[in-house]
Each structure stands twice: as structure tokens, then as C-alpha cells.
Write a protein that holds these residues in place. Sequence first.
Motif, PDB file in Angstrom:
ATOM      1  N   GLY A  13     -10.011   1.745   8.411  1.00 41.63           N
ATOM      2  CA  GLY A  13     -10.545   1.484   7.069  1.00 41.63           C
ATOM      3  C   GLY A  13      -9.555   0.807   6.137  1.00 41.63           C
ATOM      4  O   GLY A  13      -9.930  -0.090   5.379  1.00 41.63           O
ATOM      5  N   LEU A  14      -8.287   1.227   6.200  1.00 32.71           N
ATOM      6  CA  LEU A  14      -7.287   0.735   5.252  1.00 32.71           C
ATOM      7  C   LEU A  14      -6.287  -0.234   5.882  1.00 32.71           C
ATOM      8  O   LEU A  14      -5.580  -0.944   5.164  1.00 32.71           O
ATOM      9  CB  LEU A  14      -6.510   1.915   4.644  1.00 32.71           C
ATOM     10  N   GLY A  15      -6.174  -0.215   7.205  1.00 33.05           N
ATOM     11  CA  GLY A  15      -5.204  -1.068   7.883  1.00 33.05           C
ATOM     12  C   GLY A  15      -3.787  -0.708   7.480  1.00 33.05           C
ATOM     13  O   GLY A  15      -3.432   0.475   7.389  1.00 33.05           O
ATOM     14  N   SER A  16      -2.978  -1.711   7.190  1.00 39.33           N
ATOM     15  CA  SER A  16      -1.568  -1.474   6.857  1.00 39.33           C
ATOM     16  C   SER A  16      -1.397  -0.703   5.547  1.00 39.33           C
ATOM     17  O   SER A  16      -0.346  -0.115   5.299  1.00 39.33           O
ATOM     18  CB  SER A  16      -0.825  -2.805   6.780  1.00 39.33           C
ATOM     19  N   ASN A  17      -2.437  -0.704   4.704  1.00 36.77           N
ATOM     20  CA  ASN A  17      -2.346   0.033   3.435  1.00 36.77           C
ATOM     21  C   ASN A  17      -2.302   1.551   3.631  1.00 36.77           C
ATOM     22  O   ASN A  17      -2.050   2.283   2.671  1.00 36.77           O
ATOM     23  CB  ASN A  17      -3.519  -0.333   2.517  1.00 36.77           C
ATOM     24  N   SER A  18      -2.556   2.009   4.860  1.00 35.47           N
ATOM     25  CA  SER A  18      -2.460   3.449   5.170  1.00 35.47           C
ATOM     26  C   SER A  18      -1.094   3.996   4.783  1.00 35.47           C
ATOM     27  O   SER A  18      -0.968   5.147   4.345  1.00 35.47           O
ATOM     28  CB  SER A  18      -2.659   3.699   6.668  1.00 35.47           C
ATOM     29  N   PHE A  19      -0.058   3.169   4.941  1.00 30.65           N
ATOM     30  CA  PHE A  19       1.300   3.653   4.724  1.00 30.65           C
ATOM     31  C   PHE A  19       1.624   3.906   3.250  1.00 30.65           C
ATOM     32  O   PHE A  19       2.583   4.610   2.942  1.00 30.65           O
ATOM     33  CB  PHE A  19       2.315   2.683   5.359  1.00 30.65           C
ATOM     34  N   ILE A  20       0.790   3.357   2.335  1.00 28.46           N
ATOM     35  CA  ILE A  20       0.962   3.669   0.905  1.00 28.46           C
ATOM     36  C   ILE A  20       0.697   5.160   0.672  1.00 28.46           C
ATOM     37  O   ILE A  20       1.387   5.822  -0.111  1.00 28.46           O
ATOM     38  CB  ILE A  20      -0.008   2.808   0.056  1.00 28.46           C
ATOM     39  N   ILE A  21      -0.311   5.704   1.390  1.00 30.17           N
ATOM     40  CA  ILE A  21      -0.618   7.139   1.264  1.00 30.17           C
ATOM     41  C   ILE A  21       0.585   7.970   1.721  1.00 30.17           C
ATOM     42  O   ILE A  21       0.990   8.925   1.044  1.00 30.17           O
ATOM     43  CB  ILE A  21      -1.885   7.495   2.081  1.00 30.17           C
ATOM     44  N   PHE A  22       1.181   7.586   2.857  1.00 26.01           N
ATOM     45  CA  PHE A  22       2.357   8.304   3.354  1.00 26.01           C
ATOM     46  C   PHE A  22       3.536   8.169   2.384  1.00 26.01           C
ATOM     47  O   PHE A  22       4.314   9.103   2.209  1.00 26.01           O
ATOM     48  CB  PHE A  22       2.746   7.800   4.744  1.00 26.01           C
ATOM     49  N   CYS A  23       3.637   7.009   1.754  1.00 22.12           N
ATOM     50  CA  CYS A  23       4.692   6.772   0.767  1.00 22.12           C
ATOM     51  C   CYS A  23       4.576   7.774  -0.379  1.00 22.12           C
ATOM     52  O   CYS A  23       5.571   8.379  -0.803  1.00 22.12           O
ATOM     53  CB  CYS A  23       4.576   5.342   0.243  1.00 22.12           C
ATOM     54  N   PHE A  24       3.343   7.989  -0.871  1.00 18.83           N
ATOM     55  CA  PHE A  24       3.130   8.936  -1.979  1.00 18.83           C
ATOM     56  C   PHE A  24       3.378  10.381  -1.545  1.00 18.83           C
ATOM     57  O   PHE A  24       3.872  11.190  -2.320  1.00 18.83           O
ATOM     58  CB  PHE A  24       1.724   8.776  -2.559  1.00 18.83           C
ATOM     59  N   VAL A  25       3.029  10.707  -0.289  1.00 21.40           N
ATOM     60  CA  VAL A  25       3.312  12.063   0.231  1.00 21.40           C
ATOM     61  C   VAL A  25       4.823  12.324   0.230  1.00 21.40           C
ATOM     62  O   VAL A  25       5.292  13.372  -0.214  1.00 21.40           O
ATOM     63  CB  VAL A  25       2.735  12.244   1.655  1.00 21.40           C
ATOM     64  N   CYS A  26       5.578  11.346   0.726  1.00 24.68           N
ATOM     65  CA  CYS A  26       7.058  11.466   0.743  1.00 24.68           C
ATOM     66  C   CYS A  26       7.612  11.622  -0.671  1.00 24.68           C
ATOM     67  O   CYS A  26       8.495  12.451  -0.913  1.00 24.68           O
ATOM     68  CB  CYS A  26       7.695  10.234   1.401  1.00 24.68           C
TER      69      CYS A  26
END
Length: 511
Positions: A439-452
Motif C-alpha cells: 500500500g505504501l511502498g518505500s513510504n513504509s519506513f516513515i512509520i518506522f522512523c516515527f516509532v524510533c
Amino acid sequence: MEEDNLGKPLERRGKLTVVLMLATLISAFGSSFQYGYNVAVINSPSQFIQQFYNTTYVERYGGPMEDSFLTLLWSLSVSMFPLGGLFGSLMVAPLVNKLGRKGTLLFNNIFSVVPAVMMGVSEIAKSYEIIIVARIIVGICAGLSSNVVPMYLGELSPKNLRGAIGVVPQLFITIGILSAQVLGIRSILGNNTGWPLMLGLTGIPALVELLLLPFFPESPRYMLIQRGDDKTARRALQRLRGWEDVDREMDEMRLEHQSEQAEGRLSVLNLLSLRSLRWQLISIVAMNMGQQLSGINAIYYYADSIYSSAGVPESDIQYVTVGTGAVNVFMTITAVFIVEAAGRRLLLLIGFGICCVSCALLTVALTFQESTEWMPYVSIACVIVYVVGHAVGPSTIPYVVTTEMFRQSSRPAAFMVAGSIHWLSNFTVGLVFPFMESGLGSNSFIIFCFVCLATLFYIWLIVPETKNKTFLEISQMFADRNQVEIQVGNAPLKPETGDGREGDAFKVTAF
């Protein structure tokens, strides 16, 4: 005993004795290594195992398996491992209280040897169901070992070595992952004939532990505080420390015992309702969720496609993957040597900070990778830097801090909560990430960025430094935030100053 210039006894700094070193290596190899090995063992030979699933289905039913059913079976083969890990975590408290720490590790080998045999004979038995069931059972083994090994080693170690020894289980997890990656190379066992042996090899560390660990001591804290066996606890401490005079450490354990007698042995429900442990509990939940939801599994999932887009030939990607695993091992070894000097808190902050920045840069790199020729190399750099950051802090330190934040009565229940959160989060990422990715492609990692980032801020604001502190002193550090007092009977507890001497008295009580 040596005395300082005020005539008070000086505390001896613990040393790494042969007994302590061997107990650490045997328990970490016999248990933690298997966890890492079984995380990665199924990845390299996946296409050959799926061929076996399909061939078996054809032999049984006379026609090929539908793609959707094969995908379902493979998803089960992968996801049953973290589900088993969750079941294993739920067994931690009752087993360690009943069998002891060492006893639980020995018992846990049943959950390794049995599935190792099952997976080893699955091809001969022509049964893919055996592999799926075995993955659940070996997951139970990983769920128990990921919690019990840090607890056991944390209770064996002197406080000045507790951090370094506490990182060793994570080191063996990374060595297990690397071993599976090396064995999974096509020319070794990652092929059509070698995969059953590769899956079955997980039983070897278990047999080594079964043979050798009985010769090493049970946790002295467990023997004294939970079993009331003063003599065995003293003998174990003397073997572990390498000297006869262990009175000071025995007194510290008795003091801890007195301070928590009012609490008794805590269940998970007690733990959740106890005000004096509220912030410790919230902290281990935050750190374990941060560890798993920070994107480490997604990074590994994406790694192959990142390497491929950077021009790495398909046949060579397996070697680059091994190289990434080697970086992970090297950085975890580094953490062993710096955790006592740098402290737990600093490594957590640095680790989550590096992961946060790497995820943000990786999002940018993946977005522009098609249009900019050199961008795939930035992606590879982001993956490697992320692995470095995760190995230094998020992967290694939460287990150490979970051991340190809780005293004897609450530690088993705390590990049960921490382990359940760890495996639930692991399972959730495995389940949700493929949908996020589509659904999000490479933008998935923005979610992980906010978790970190969120985890980093929590640690910055709430989690104190715990290095070189007794378990009782760490409880006192949280007492103010929990708005409670901790008291040891009617006697005041005297905290130590930085040089090992006792400071001014302060009042402490457990509510």
C-alpha cells in the motif's frame, strides 16, 4: 577485607571467572544461538522448501497446489515461529519459579530436540505439516530462551559486569542468524538436498547445553530468595566469584529479600496493579515495542531488492546478506565491550537515533532510486548503518534493562510481559508489513522512523542509567517517579556512593 580511609570495608569488583564465563557461553550457545538460527534458517532455502510442499501435494492429490494455498502454507511456516515465541514467553514465570533459571533452560531443550528431529525427517515422511508444527514448537523454545537466558545471566553476574554479560545472549542470537545465512549459501546447505539437514541442525546446541550446563550453578539469588537455601546460594556465589568471602553480596540479597517480602511472588496481574513498579513496566513495554516495531524485520525483508537494484547480481545477493549478518555480529561484540563504560541509556539513545535517521534517509533513497543513478548505493549504506545502530542499542540493551529494573519477586512476571510484547510485536510486523509495503511502498519506513523517534524521546525522558547499581538501588531510583517509598523492615537502607562505600541513609519501603 580491604578498608577505605574511614575504616569501612571496600567492595570488591567482580571479575570474569572461568565458571562465570563458561556458564555464560554454554547457556547462550545452547539457547540464544538457537533463537537466532531459527529466525534466519528458513529464508535461504525457501524456494526449495516450497517446491517440497508442492511436490508432496501433487503426490497426495494428483494435481499441483494453488498459488494462494502455497502462499498460505508458507506464511504459516514463517509466522508460526513468533507465535510459538509468544506461547513460550507466557510459560516463563511459572517455569522459572518452579524449576529455577538453569532448570528451565535444561527443560527448554525438549522444545528444540523434538522439532529438530521432526524437521530433519520431514522430507522422508513427505509431510509439510510436520514443518509447520515443528516451527511452533521451536518458537516456544525461542520464547523461553530469549527471556530466561538474560534473567539467568543477570542473576549470576556481579553488578559491574552485568551489562556486558547481559549483551552476550544477543551476541549469540546474531551469531545464530549469521550461521544460518552461511549454511544457507547454495553451495553449502541452501539447496534442494541440504535443507532438511539445515533445519535439523538446531538440535545440536541443545544437546551441548544438556550435557554441560548441569555442571554449573543455579542462580544464587533464586536459591537464597525463592528457595531459602543459604548454603547452596553461598557455594554457588563462591564458585562464580572465585573467592570465599561473599558475605557482602549475600547481605545485599537478604536486604532485597526483606524489602520485597510484603509483595510475595508476583503474578502478571499483581505486577500490572502494583504502583511501585508502574514506570518500570511501562518502560519495558515501550522498549520492547520499540525494538520490534522499529523496522528491523522490514529492513531485512527489503534488503534483497535494495541490493538487486544497486546492481548486485542475483547469485551474489546471498553473500551480501552474509556480510550484513557479519556487521550485525561485529557491532554486537562492540556493544559487549562498551556497555559498561557508555551505559545502557546512552547506547539506547544512540541506537534509536541512528535507526530513526536511517529510516528517513532510506525513504528518500528508495523514492528517487529509479531516477538517480547513484541512489541505490545510498540505500545500501542506509541498510548497513541501520543494522549498526540497531545492534548497538535496540537489539541488545532492552534485555539487560529488563533484568535490572525488577527485583527477584517481580522479575519472572516482568520477563513474561516483556517477552509477550516482544513476540506479539514481531508477529504483528510479520503480518502487517507485506500489506504496508504493497500500500505504501518505500513510504513504509516513515512509520518506522516515527516509532524510533517516539521510543527515543521516551527513553530520554523516563529511563534512568542503571549501570553499576544493585537491583535495590535501581528500584529506589524509580520510587520517586512511582510516588512510593521502599523500606527494608524497620532498618534504613544505605545506598552506595560511586566508590563502593555506603552513603547517607535513606528510607525505603515496598507498597
